[in-house]
Design a protein around this motif. Structure first.
Motif, short mmCIF file in Angstrom:
data_model
loop_
_atom_site.label_atom_id
_atom_site.label_comp_id
_atom_site.label_asym_id
_atom_site.label_seq_id
_atom_site.Cartn_x
_atom_site.Cartn_y
_atom_site.Cartn_z
N ARG A 260 1.04 -1.19 -0.07
CA ARG A 260 0.15 -0.04 -0.38
C ARG A 260 1.04 0.64 0.35
N ILE A 261 0.47 1.96 -0.72
CA ILE A 261 1.15 2.96 -1.17
C ILE A 261 0.55 4.43 -0.96
N SER A 262 1.29 5.15 -0.15
CA SER A 262 0.23 6.78 0.46
C SER A 262 1.46 8.20 -0.04
N SER A 263 0.86 8.76 0.02
CA SER A 263 1.81 9.97 -0.01
C SER A 263 0.81 11.71 1.04
N SER A 264 1.82 12.07 1.22
CA SER A 264 1.23 12.98 1.67
C SER A 264 1.15 14.65 1.27
N SER A 265 0.30 14.06 0.39
CA SER A 265 0.21 15.60 -0.86
C SER A 265 -1.19 14.84 -1.31
N GLU A 266 -1.81 16.10 -1.27
CA GLU A 266 -3.04 16.02 -2.08
C GLU A 266 -2.98 15.73 -3.75
N THR A 267 -1.79 16.15 -4.60
CA THR A 267 -1.95 16.83 -5.44
C THR A 267 -1.05 15.55 -6.52
N CYS A 268 -0.62 14.20 -5.31
CA CYS A 268 0.34 12.55 -6.06
C CYS A 268 -0.95 11.95 -5.85
N GLY A 269 -2.24 12.47 -5.19
CA GLY A 269 -2.89 10.88 -5.31
C GLY A 269 -2.88 10.62 -3.78
N ASN A 270 -4.04 9.61 -3.75
CA ASN A 270 -4.87 9.17 -2.57
C ASN A 270 -4.23 8.12 -2.36
N GLY A 271 -3.37 7.64 -2.73
CA GLY A 271 -2.66 6.20 -3.17
C GLY A 271 -2.40 5.12 -3.95
N ALA A 272 -2.24 3.89 -3.61
CA ALA A 272 -2.12 2.88 -4.41
C ALA A 272 -1.95 1.44 -3.64
N THR A 273 -2.82 0.34 -4.01
CA THR A 273 -2.29 -0.96 -3.94
C THR A 273 -1.31 -1.20 -4.83
N VAL A 274 -0.46 -2.29 -4.55
CA VAL A 274 0.53 -2.73 -6.13
C VAL A 274 0.82 -4.21 -5.04
N ALA A 275 0.62 -5.22 -5.77
CA ALA A 275 1.52 -6.72 -5.55
C ALA A 275 2.85 -7.02 -6.53
N ILE A 276 3.27 -6.93 -5.77
CA ILE A 276 4.33 -7.69 -5.55
C ILE A 276 4.93 -9.19 -5.50
N GLY A 277 5.81 -9.97 -6.38
CA GLY A 277 6.30 -10.99 -5.93
C GLY A 277 7.76 -10.32 -6.16
N ILE A 278 8.38 -11.64 -4.47
CA ILE A 278 10.13 -11.83 -4.61
C ILE A 278 10.16 -13.69 -4.49
N ASN A 279 11.20 -13.82 -5.54
CA ASN A 279 11.64 -15.08 -5.40
C ASN A 279 13.24 -15.06 -5.73
N ASN A 280 13.96 -15.68 -4.76
CA ASN A 280 15.36 -15.85 -4.12
C ASN A 280 15.44 -14.24 -4.15
N GLY A 281 14.67 -13.13 -3.42
CA GLY A 281 15.42 -12.01 -3.59
C GLY A 281 15.04 -11.10 -4.01
N GLN A 282 14.59 -11.32 -5.71
CA GLN A 282 14.19 -10.85 -6.84
C GLN A 282 13.41 -9.86 -6.37
N ILE A 283 12.45 -8.70 -6.77
CA ILE A 283 11.64 -8.03 -6.49
C ILE A 283 10.98 -8.22 -8.25
N ALA A 284 9.86 -8.45 -8.80
CA ALA A 284 9.20 -8.95 -9.79
C ALA A 284 7.19 -8.34 -9.43
N SER A 285 7.24 -7.48 -10.36
CA SER A 285 6.23 -7.04 -10.89
C SER A 285 4.76 -8.34 -10.83
N GLY A 286 4.40 -7.90 -9.94
CA GLY A 286 2.38 -8.70 -9.33
C GLY A 286 1.47 -8.59 -10.06
N SER A 287 1.63 -7.23 -10.97
CA SER A 287 0.98 -6.84 -11.51
C SER A 287 1.20 -6.47 -13.00
N ALA A 288 0.00 -5.99 -14.39
CA ALA A 288 0.44 -6.13 -15.42
C ALA A 288 0.33 -4.42 -15.56
#
Length: 118
Positions: free
Chosen positions: A36-64
């Motif tokens: 869950r990503i959030s910002s204190s600035s209204e101009t930057c948006g209210n936030g978002a939720t992103v799924a990520i995957g971790i495999n052997n310490g490497q991060i990859a997208s969980g979303s297209a």
């Protein structure tokens, strides 16, 4: 013959040591994480939720829609880059078991993030 054995042993260690490190990276951090990503600035948006995957310490997208890349150290410190189109943000923080938190910054925005292992 003794030099040959030493050379063979050194070669074996050189091959086996990186494999042992790769196994060490396979930790409790591997899996799918809900971030869950959030910002204190209204101009930057209210936030978002992103799924990520971790495999052997490497991060990859969980979303297209979002490209994620980066690395998680054995101790849990994380460095991740999220991008979509021309927008890009870099995040830093720490994972601890099944949760994590940190900060992020982009070209004109910054904020915090929290994560839960799914």
């Amino acid at each position: 013959m003794n030099g040959f054995r030493k050379g063979l042993f050194a070669s074996f260690l050189a091959i086996a040591f990186p494999l042992a490190q790769a196994d060490a990276a396979t930790s409790t951090f591997d899996g799918t994480w809900n971030v869950r990503i959030s910002s204190s600035s209204e101009t930057c948006g209210n936030g978002a939720t992103v799924a990520i995957g971790i495999n052997n310490g490497q991060i990859a997208s969980g979303s297209a829609a979002v490209n994620a890349s980066g690395r998680v150290a054995d101790a849990g410190s994380i460095n991740v880059t999220l991008s979509t189109g021309i927008k890009r943000a870099v995040g830093f923080g720490r994972l601890n078991g099944t949760s994590g938190s940190g900060t992020w910054r982009g070209a004109m925005c910054a904020g915090t993030w929290t994560a839960e292992k799914m």
